[in-house]
Scaffold this motif. Structure first.
Motif, PDB file in Angstrom:
ATOM      1  N   LEU A  47     -13.957  -0.897   0.742  1.00  0.00           N
ATOM      2  CA  LEU A  47     -12.755  -0.098   0.499  1.00  0.00           C
ATOM      3  C   LEU A  47     -11.644  -0.459   1.485  1.00  0.00           C
ATOM      4  CD1 LEU A  47     -11.233   2.379  -0.766  1.00  0.00           C
ATOM      5  CD2 LEU A  47     -12.254   3.692   1.093  1.00  0.00           C
ATOM      6  N   PHE A  48     -11.972  -0.542   2.758  1.00  0.00           N
ATOM      7  CA  PHE A  48     -10.951  -0.825   3.766  1.00  0.00           C
ATOM      8  C   PHE A  48     -10.356  -2.220   3.572  1.00  0.00           C
ATOM      9  CE2 PHE A  48     -13.158   2.190   6.974  1.00  0.00           C
ATOM     10  CZ  PHE A  48     -12.678   3.275   6.278  1.00  0.00           C
ATOM     11  N   TYR A  49     -11.206  -3.208   3.397  1.00  0.00           N
ATOM     12  CA  TYR A  49     -10.709  -4.570   3.236  1.00  0.00           C
ATOM     13  C   TYR A  49      -9.978  -4.719   1.896  1.00  0.00           C
ATOM     14  CZ  TYR A  49     -10.495  -9.634   3.292  1.00  0.00           C
ATOM     15  OH  TYR A  49     -10.047 -10.917   3.277  1.00  0.00           O
ATOM     16  N   GLY A  50     -10.521  -4.104   0.856  1.00  0.00           N
ATOM     17  CA  GLY A  50      -9.864  -4.162  -0.450  1.00  0.00           C
ATOM     18  C   GLY A  50      -8.518  -3.469  -0.451  1.00  0.00           C
ATOM     19  N   GLY A  51      -8.401  -2.360   0.259  1.00  0.00           N
ATOM     20  CA  GLY A  51      -7.116  -1.680   0.353  1.00  0.00           C
ATOM     21  C   GLY A  51      -6.079  -2.522   1.069  1.00  0.00           C
ATOM     22  N   MET A  52      -6.517  -3.242   2.090  1.00  0.00           N
ATOM     23  CA  MET A  52      -5.601  -4.107   2.816  1.00  0.00           C
ATOM     24  C   MET A  52      -5.175  -5.285   1.942  1.00  0.00           C
ATOM     25  SD  MET A  52      -6.003  -5.949   6.521  1.00  0.00           S
ATOM     26  CE  MET A  52      -7.216  -7.122   5.967  1.00  0.00           C
TER      27      MET A  52
END
Length: 117
Positions: A47-52
């Motif tokens: 989620l964190f990497y995909g959001g970035m």
């Protein structure tokens, strides 16, 4: 929809998605302790990497991380009757601090490539 409005809508969506992943991770890590914790942390990292990557900047990571942290903190507070989702064991602490560590790692190590003319 203009570009800034679409970007703000993406940030709001990531905030809600962060809360959903935080809630689901809190339930999964407690249900299947060794593998559930790993699954919850992998979903958090995705989620964190995909959001970035989806937003093209680190504000997307911060929006997803803010929703995740808000959900996890609210679930850890419990109710006045003493009912709470987190029991205070090792798995819950690893999920909380591991998720925050994953957010810091994604924010500092995974720099987006700069567009050069």
């Amino acid at each position: 929809m203009t570009a800034p409005a679409a970007r703000y809508a993406a940030y709001a969506g990531l905030l809600v998605l962060g809360a959903v992943v935080g809630t689901a991770g809190a339930l999964v890590q407690a249900a299947w302790f060794p593998l559930g914790l790993l699954l919850a942390l992998l979903a958090t990292a995705a989620l964190f990497y995909g959001g970035m990557r989806a937003t093209g900047n680190q504000v997307g990571l911060a929006a997803a991380g803010g929703g995740w942290l808000l959900a996890v903190i609210l679930l850890s507070l419990g109710r006045p009757e003493g009912d709470g989702l987190f029991g205070g064991g090792l798995g819950e602490l690893l999920f909380l601090f591991g998720g925050m560590g994953v957010a810091v790692i994604c924010a500092t190590v995974s720099r987006l490539p700069q567009n050069t003319p």
